[in-house]
Design a protein around this motif. Structure first.
Motif, PDB file in Angstrom:
ATOM      1  N   PRO A  63       0.924  -1.219  -0.101  1.00  0.00           N
ATOM      2  CA  PRO A  63      -0.051  -0.136  -0.101  1.00  0.00           C
ATOM      3  C   PRO A  63       0.922   1.040   0.064  1.00  0.00           C
ATOM      4  N   SER A  64       0.299   2.589  -0.347  1.00  0.00           N
ATOM      5  CA  SER A  64       0.839   3.687   0.003  1.00  0.00           C
ATOM      6  C   SER A  64       0.233   4.688   0.696  1.00  0.00           C
ATOM      7  N   SER A  65       0.697   5.744   0.665  1.00  0.00           N
ATOM      8  CA  SER A  65      -0.050   6.884   1.277  1.00  0.00           C
ATOM      9  C   SER A  65      -1.497   7.128   1.174  1.00  0.00           C
ATOM     10  N   GLY A  66      -1.885   6.734   0.055  1.00  0.00           N
ATOM     11  CA  GLY A  66      -3.117   7.076  -0.312  1.00  0.00           C
ATOM     12  C   GLY A  66      -4.238   5.959   0.260  1.00  0.00           C
ATOM     13  N   ILE A  67      -4.174   5.115   1.036  1.00  0.00           N
ATOM     14  CA  ILE A  67      -4.891   4.515   1.790  1.00  0.00           C
ATOM     15  C   ILE A  67      -5.261   5.088   3.104  1.00  0.00           C
ATOM     16  N   ALA A  68      -6.516   5.007   3.668  1.00  0.00           N
ATOM     17  CA  ALA A  68      -6.860   5.600   4.679  1.00  0.00           C
ATOM     18  C   ALA A  68      -6.276   4.770   5.958  1.00  0.00           C
ATOM     19  N   ALA A  69      -6.336   5.633   7.181  1.00  0.00           N
ATOM     20  CA  ALA A  69      -6.099   4.863   8.405  1.00  0.00           C
ATOM     21  C   ALA A  69      -6.970   3.490   8.794  1.00  0.00           C
ATOM     22  N   ASN A  70      -6.237   2.424   9.407  1.00  0.00           N
ATOM     23  CA  ASN A  70      -7.204   1.415   9.515  1.00  0.00           C
ATOM     24  C   ASN A  70      -7.706   0.822   8.517  1.00  0.00           C
ATOM     25  N   PRO A  71      -6.609   0.485   7.570  1.00  0.00           N
ATOM     26  CA  PRO A  71      -7.172   0.118   6.159  1.00  0.00           C
ATOM     27  C   PRO A  71      -7.898  -1.282   6.193  1.00  0.00           C
ATOM     28  N   LEU A  72      -8.994  -1.621   5.481  1.00  0.00           N
ATOM     29  CA  LEU A  72      -9.511  -2.690   5.377  1.00  0.00           C
ATOM     30  C   LEU A  72      -9.454  -3.228   4.050  1.00  0.00           C
ATOM     31  N   PHE A  73      -9.022  -4.408   3.844  1.00  0.00           N
ATOM     32  CA  PHE A  73      -8.677  -5.701   2.603  1.00  0.00           C
ATOM     33  C   PHE A  73      -9.689  -6.611   2.642  1.00  0.00           C
TER      34      PHE A  73
END
Length: 111
Positions: A63-73
Motif C-alpha cells: 500500500p501507499s499513503s493513499g490508503i486511509a487509516a485502519n485499512p480494510l482489505f
C-alpha cells in the motif's frame, strides 16, 4: 503494537470460495499533516502486508499513503482444509505486526 482482525463465514466446507475481510489498525500517517503545535507528522504507512493460508501466500499488498487509516482489505480464497491464516506487515518505521487465526474447514460431503 498494531492490531488486526480477520473475518470470514463461520461455516466453511472444503472447496468453498471464501470472502476474507482483514482490518489492520494503523494510523497510516501520510507525512502531509501537522500536529496541534504545527509540527509535521512524519510519514508512517504500512509498506508491505502479506497473508498466508497454511503455506500458501494468498495476498500480498504494497500500500501507499493513499490508503486511509485502519485499512480494510477484502479478498477471496479457496478453502481446502483447516489451516492457519498468518498476516504480517511492516511500516515505514520498521515496526512489524502479525496476526494469526485458524480457518476451520469442514470436509466436503461425499458425492
Amino acid at each position: 503494537m498494531n492490531l488486526a482482525r480477520l473475518h470470514w463465514p463461520e461455516h466453511i466446507v472444503a472447496g468453498d470460495v471464501v470472502k476474507v475481510r482483514l482490518l489492520v489498525q494503523h494510523a497510516m500517517d501520510t507525512g502531509y499533516l501537522q500536529d496541534l503545535f504545527g509540527k509535521m507528522v512524519p510519514r508512517n504507512v504500512i509498506h508491505l502486508l502479506t497473508c498466508k493460508l497454511g503455506t500458501r501466500e494468498v495476498l500480498r499488498v504494497e500500500p501507499s499513503s493513499g490508503i486511509a487509516a485502519n485499512p480494510l482489505f477484502e479478498f477471496f480464497v479457496r478453502a481446502t482444509e483447516t489451516a492457519e491464516m498468518h498476516v504480517e506487515w511492516v511500516d515505514d518505521r520498521g515496526r512489524r505486526g502479525e496476526y494469526k487465526q485458524t480457518m476451520a474447514v469442514l470436509p466436503a460431503p461425499p458425492r
